[in-house]
Write an enzyme that holds these catalytic residues in place. Structure first.
Site, PDB file in Angstrom:
ATOM      1  N   CYS A   7       0.957  -0.914  -0.107  1.00 37.35           N
ATOM      2  CA  CYS A   7       0.047  -0.401  -0.207  1.00 37.35           C
ATOM      3  C   CYS A   7       1.028   1.216  -0.119  1.00 37.35           C
ATOM      4  O   CYS A   7       1.988   0.936  -0.230  1.00 37.35           O
ATOM      5  CB  CYS A   7      -1.265  -0.051   1.175  1.00 37.35           C
ATOM      6  SG  CYS A   7      -0.366   0.100   2.979  1.00 37.35           S
ATOM      7  N   CYS A  17       3.199   1.863   2.955  1.00 35.85           N
ATOM      8  CA  CYS A  17       4.582   0.948   2.548  1.00 35.85           C
ATOM      9  C   CYS A  17       5.932   1.781   1.382  1.00 35.85           C
ATOM     10  O   CYS A  17       7.163   1.798   1.682  1.00 35.85           O
ATOM     11  CB  CYS A  17       4.475  -0.145   1.761  1.00 35.85           C
ATOM     12  SG  CYS A  17       3.329  -1.330   3.022  1.00 35.85           S
ATOM     13  N   CYS A  40      42.567 -17.076 -21.416  1.00 25.40           N
ATOM     14  CA  CYS A  40      42.687 -17.538 -20.741  1.00 25.40           C
ATOM     15  C   CYS A  40      41.807 -18.220 -19.508  1.00 25.40           C
ATOM     16  O   CYS A  40      40.806 -17.066 -18.921  1.00 25.40           O
ATOM     17  CB  CYS A  40      44.177 -18.248 -20.146  1.00 25.40           C
ATOM     18  SG  CYS A  40      44.538 -17.053 -18.689  1.00 25.40           S
ATOM     19  N   CYS A  64      42.537 -15.026 -16.638  1.00 27.36           N
ATOM     20  CA  CYS A  64      41.812 -14.113 -16.585  1.00 27.36           C
ATOM     21  C   CYS A  64      40.472 -14.317 -16.415  1.00 27.36           C
ATOM     22  O   CYS A  64      39.912 -13.489 -16.021  1.00 27.36           O
ATOM     23  CB  CYS A  64      41.924 -14.186 -18.549  1.00 27.36           C
ATOM     24  SG  CYS A  64      43.512 -13.815 -18.948  1.00 27.36           S
ATOM     25  N   ASP A  80       9.094  26.229 -33.249  1.00 25.61           N
ATOM     26  CA  ASP A  80       9.864  26.416 -34.057  1.00 25.61           C
ATOM     27  C   ASP A  80       9.689  26.518 -35.663  1.00 25.61           C
ATOM     28  O   ASP A  80       9.092  25.359 -35.807  1.00 25.61           O
ATOM     29  CB  ASP A  80      11.354  25.799 -34.280  1.00 25.61           C
ATOM     30  CG  ASP A  80      12.851  25.960 -34.849  1.00 25.61           C
ATOM     31  OD1 ASP A  80      12.813  27.042 -34.905  1.00 25.61           O
ATOM     32  OD2 ASP A  80      12.985  24.841 -35.603  1.00 25.61           O
ATOM     33  N   ASP A 136      14.024  21.595 -33.568  1.00 29.22           N
ATOM     34  CA  ASP A 136      14.229  20.108 -33.550  1.00 29.22           C
ATOM     35  C   ASP A 136      15.973  19.904 -33.785  1.00 29.22           C
ATOM     36  O   ASP A 136      16.552  19.572 -33.627  1.00 29.22           O
ATOM     37  CB  ASP A 136      13.911  19.561 -34.580  1.00 29.22           C
ATOM     38  CG  ASP A 136      14.128  20.254 -35.387  1.00 29.22           C
ATOM     39  OD1 ASP A 136      14.430  21.905 -35.969  1.00 29.22           O
ATOM     40  OD2 ASP A 136      14.633  20.090 -37.050  1.00 29.22           O
ATOM     41  N   ASP A 139      17.527  25.358 -30.784  1.00 37.18           N
ATOM     42  CA  ASP A 139      16.435  24.866 -30.552  1.00 37.18           C
ATOM     43  C   ASP A 139      16.397  24.525 -28.726  1.00 37.18           C
ATOM     44  O   ASP A 139      15.607  24.686 -27.834  1.00 37.18           O
ATOM     45  CB  ASP A 139      15.194  23.606 -30.508  1.00 37.18           C
ATOM     46  CG  ASP A 139      14.736  24.766 -32.015  1.00 37.18           C
ATOM     47  OD1 ASP A 139      14.899  26.108 -32.055  1.00 37.18           O
ATOM     48  OD2 ASP A 139      14.417  24.009 -32.753  1.00 37.18           O
TER      49      ASP A 139
END
Length: 834
Positions: A27, A30, A94, A97, A516, A715, A719
């Site tokens: 709820c 919580c 190897c 590693c 724009d 865009d 802008d």
């Protein structure tokens, strides 16, 4: 992009944010307790918990210990389940590693297990460690790594879906068992009150006392088996001083059960006239609340389906060229620069550029536009979109986390995890709501015990239990996040991405939309818009000759004419002579014909009268276009115009914005004459022309002072400041990355149509949230007094705890069902198109 001090909102950074799943929340209270516990961890700046997605999102203020965060959550009584992250690891040669990589990962706080595969060069890590910490550990060990985002996202989505499915199955099982056990209890006790003669039948057959014994056993089984979840979570929360919804159910049902046990086995301890049993209340309450939880779990699973669908769009395999051969490989193994074949009907595996072939591609999952888009050489295609009938080869340009689909998924998750300003009010209320309800239940018990009619103790118990049960704040906690999840998911399906969840709320208040011009209202590049030929000349021939004359020039107008000829698949003839005449135009010879292209003054210098094209020239001038003329072998052949054409979708979008009651304002750096001409054609309300990029922010602030809340649509890089300064910044998704990063909302289609769609969706979502909150708050405000017995003195009406449980369960189901209605939201532009 930083926001100037005068701007109305800021855009928080999210680069280093930590996101973890949290289980066990039931709820809104919580949510408040988890947030309160995590805020006390050093290094935490902001915390946001989403009840619907069951995740916590943390913005660090500095170094943050993930283990400390997990410990704080678990100390508060909740669980942080282990996550699985898959990483691509470089530089392993190897087995030693492998060992070093595993040890490095296992030392990261929060990691519970790490397995490394040398053959696939991948590491699979389990635990709660952040991706940043894992990558830092790999770098320090000398083995750089990177996340396999698509696979990890798919695995995370599958794990979350499996968790929800398992939760639903468990609730379904427990509800069925609780119903089977509670039904005889309900029939024996309530049947004796509701059905004439049944009480005497029970007394005459099994006996009243034996009936109580049977009810006691069955109710105990209900509480111990299907109802156990309420006590294992609710009682510890109560002892910690942080009661939640489970605590309300646990205290209420235990009170009813304990009282009934005393009445059954030790009736002498109770005052005369108060010996009654309420086994049926405890048993049926558990069954009804489990029913509500089960329906809630099913609905919550459906709210996140948008992201699951997006993740499912990524193909599993790709046909890749390796060593001169075409082979099927997992899509996760595709690398930038790989050549990939896409056959008819297949999904495009990754983002790329078409190298060979052509087809139509359905991009509706990205843009929301239903019409397939033609794709040919050099065109861009997006991973997850659906190829139609043709076939083509592409070169991969973006894979994994860099792909458009991965970015969309991140944006949707980011928006869904955020909190709206309206949620802050809900959080403050719900944090104290459960303790207040428990206090109200105690007060109800005492008032009925002191002032109630005989048997006062029975009345006091029943009404106190009813108050406890009916007041669960589940509906309050779910009211906002579920609507955000469904709303942002639906937006993604329509090609509208909310980068900030709060943009959903802010957009609703928009009173004016500033746009724009170049790239937003228009295509963003010059194109041949008009070509009218004189009598006796062939259009195709004139265009081919004009393109030949302009083919030597790099001027944008010249390139637009050449591209127009190529688009019409005309053969552009070679030149045998070319000259550029300063201030006039160009002269060339092609196919033995002399071609001259330029302004009216050039034609006058050649002794040609352009009066025959005067009406066309006047029209072009009114549209803000500058006409050019073409002469062939000394005769006036045509009038042409090159301009930045208006996008086909723009007029309908402007009309839709007006239909929403919004003012539309154009802000452009273009000259006033051209801007006014375009505004007149589109019905734009106001024009601010010849504005430099830095002047757009000042212009926006002036518009905000005049109109109120203003959204800005753009865009380009120029802008970005305006997008950040606006109340809501809306970026055209086909624009630059800088513009997209500065915006609150991204329109994937590159069409202005997304703006009215986004605003309409914002209004629908906020209306949905208000409905949910009204129901949740009004429900509790109205029914808590009824449960306490406020109507009893005047009307003799009391609310049975059983009906209280049913009403409580239905409230959460109602809120979730109402939020899911947003999945059927219809965009206004889509309706207009239909």
């Amino acid at each position: 992009m930083s926001t100037p001090p005068s701007t109305p909102h800021a855009h928080p950074a999210t680069a280093a944010a930590l996101s973890l799943p949290v289980h066990g929340m039931s709820c809104a209270s919580c949510v408040g307790r988890v947030e309160k516990a995590v805020r006390q961890v050093p290094g935490v700046a902001e915390v946001s918990v989403n009840l619907a997605t069951e995740r916590i999102h943390i913005q660090p203020a500095g170094p943050l210990d993930t283990a400390a965060v997990v410990q704080a959550i678990e100390k508060a009584g909740y669980e942080v389940p282990s996550q699985t992250v898959e990483l691509a690891v470089e530089g392993m040669t190897c087995a030693s590693c492998v060992g070093r990589v595993e040890r490095a990962l296992q030392k990261v706080p929060g990691v519970t297990a790490a397995q490394v595969n040398l053959a696939t060069e991948r590491a699979t890590v389990q635990g709660s460690a952040t991706l940043e910490a894992l990558l830092a550990a790999l770098d320090k060990a000398g083995y750089p790594g990177q996340p396999i985002d698509t696979q990890a996202a798919r695995a995370q989505a599958e794990a979350q879906a499996a968790h929800k499915e398992a939760e639903y199955a468990a609730l379904q099982r427990d509800f069925t068992l609780a119903t089977v056990l509670a039904l005889p209890v309900f029939v024996l006790e309530m049947g004796s009150h509701l059905i004439p003669g049944m009480h005497h039948w029970v007394v005459g057959t099994i006996g009243l006392q034996n009936s109580w014994y049977l009810q006691c056993v069955l109710t105990a089984l209900v509480l111990l088996i299907p109802g156990r979840r309420f006590y294992t979570k609710g009682l510890p929360a109560l002892l910690r001083g942080g009661p939640d919804m489970n605590s309300l159910v646990a205290v209420g049902t235990l009170a009813a059960f304990s009282y009934s046990v005393v009445a059954t086995f030790l009736p002498g301890l109770l005052p005369a006239g108060t010996v009654n049993v309420y086994f049926e209340a405890a048993a049926v309450i558990v069954a009804l609340i489990l029913l509500g939880r089960m329906l809630e779990a099913r609905a919550k699973g459906r709210t996140s389906q948008a992201i699951q669908r997006l993740i499912g769009l990524q193909p599993q395999t790709a046909r890749v060229q390796r060593d001169g051969q075409w082979v099927e490989l997992p899509a996760a193994d595709v690398q930038t620069g790989d050549l990939i074949q896409v056959r008819p009907g297949e999904r495009v595996p990754v983002d790329g550029t078409v190298l060979d072939g052509q087809s139509y591609v359905d991009e509706s999952m990205i843009t929301g536009e239903p019409v397939p888009v033609a794709k040919t050489i050099d065109d861009r295609v997006v991973g997850g979109t659906v190829n139609q009938t043709g076939a083509f080869t592409l070169r991969a340009t973006a894979v994994g986390s860099a792909s458009v689909l991965a970015q969309i998924i991140r944006l949707v998750e980011q928006a869904q995890s955020g909190k709206l300003p309206i949620q802050a009010v809900v959080d403050k209320v719900t944090l104290w709501f459960v303790p207040a309800v428990m206090a109200a239940a105690v007060l109800t018990f005492l008032v009925w015990l002191v002032f109630g009619p005989t048997p006062a103790l029975s009345f006091a118990l029943v009404n106190a239990v009813a108050v406890l049960i009916i007041a669960c704040p589940c509906a309050m906690g779910l009211a906002t996040p579920t609507s955000i999840m469904v709303g942002t998911g639906r937006g993604a399906e329509l090609g509208v991405l909310f980068r900030q969840g709060e943009a959903l709320q802010l957009l609703k208040h928009t009173q004016a939309v500033a746009v724009d011009k170049t790239g937003t209202l228009t295509e963003g590049h010059p194109a041949l818009t008009d070509l009218e030929v004189a009598e006796g000349f062939d259009r195709a021939q004139v265009l081919a000759l004009t393109a030949a004359a302009e083919s030597r020039s790099e001027h944008p107008i010249a390139r637009a004419i050449v591209q127009a000829a190529e688009h019409e698949q005309l053969t552009v003839p070679a030149l045998s002579d070319f000259a550029s005449i300063t201030g006039m135009g160009v002269r060339a010879t092609a196919l033995g014909q002399r071609v001259e292209v330029g302004a009216d003054r050039f034609m006058h210098a050649l002794g040609l009268d352009v009066a025959r094209f005067a009406p066309t020239a006047a029209r072009l001038g009114s549209e803000g276009k500058s006409p050019l003329y073409v002469a062939v072998d000394g005769q006036l052949a045509a009038i042409i115009a090159v301009a930045d054409p208006i996008k086909p979708s723009t007029p309908g979008a402007i009309a839709a914005l007006h239909a929403l009651g919004l003012k539309v304002i154009m802000i452009t750096g273009d000259n006033a004459r051209t801007a006014q001409a375009i505004a007149a054609r589109l019905g734009i309300d106001e024009v601010v022309a010849e504005v430099l990029p830095e002047g757009k922010v000042t212009t926006l602030q002036q518009l905000q002072a005049t109109h109120g809340h203003v959204a800005f649509v753009g865009d380009g890089i120029n802008d970005a400041p305006a997008l950040a300064a606006a109340d809501v910044g809306i970026a055209i998704g086909t624009g630059t990355d800088v513009a997209v990063e500065a915006a609150d909302v991204v329109l994937m289609s590159g069409s202005l149509q997304g703006v009215p769609n986004a605003i309409a969706l914002s209004k629908a979502t906020m209306g949905n949230i208000r409905q949910n909150l009204f129901w949740a708050f009004a429900y509790n405000t109205a029914l808590i007094p009824v449960a306490a017995g406020a109507l009893y003195p005047a009307y003799g009406v009391l609310l049975s705890p059983i009906f209280a449980a049913g009403a409580m369960a239905l409230s959460s189901v109602f809120v979730l069902g109402n939020a899911l209605r947003l999945r059927s939201f219809k965009a206004p532009m889509a309706e207009a198109a239909a």
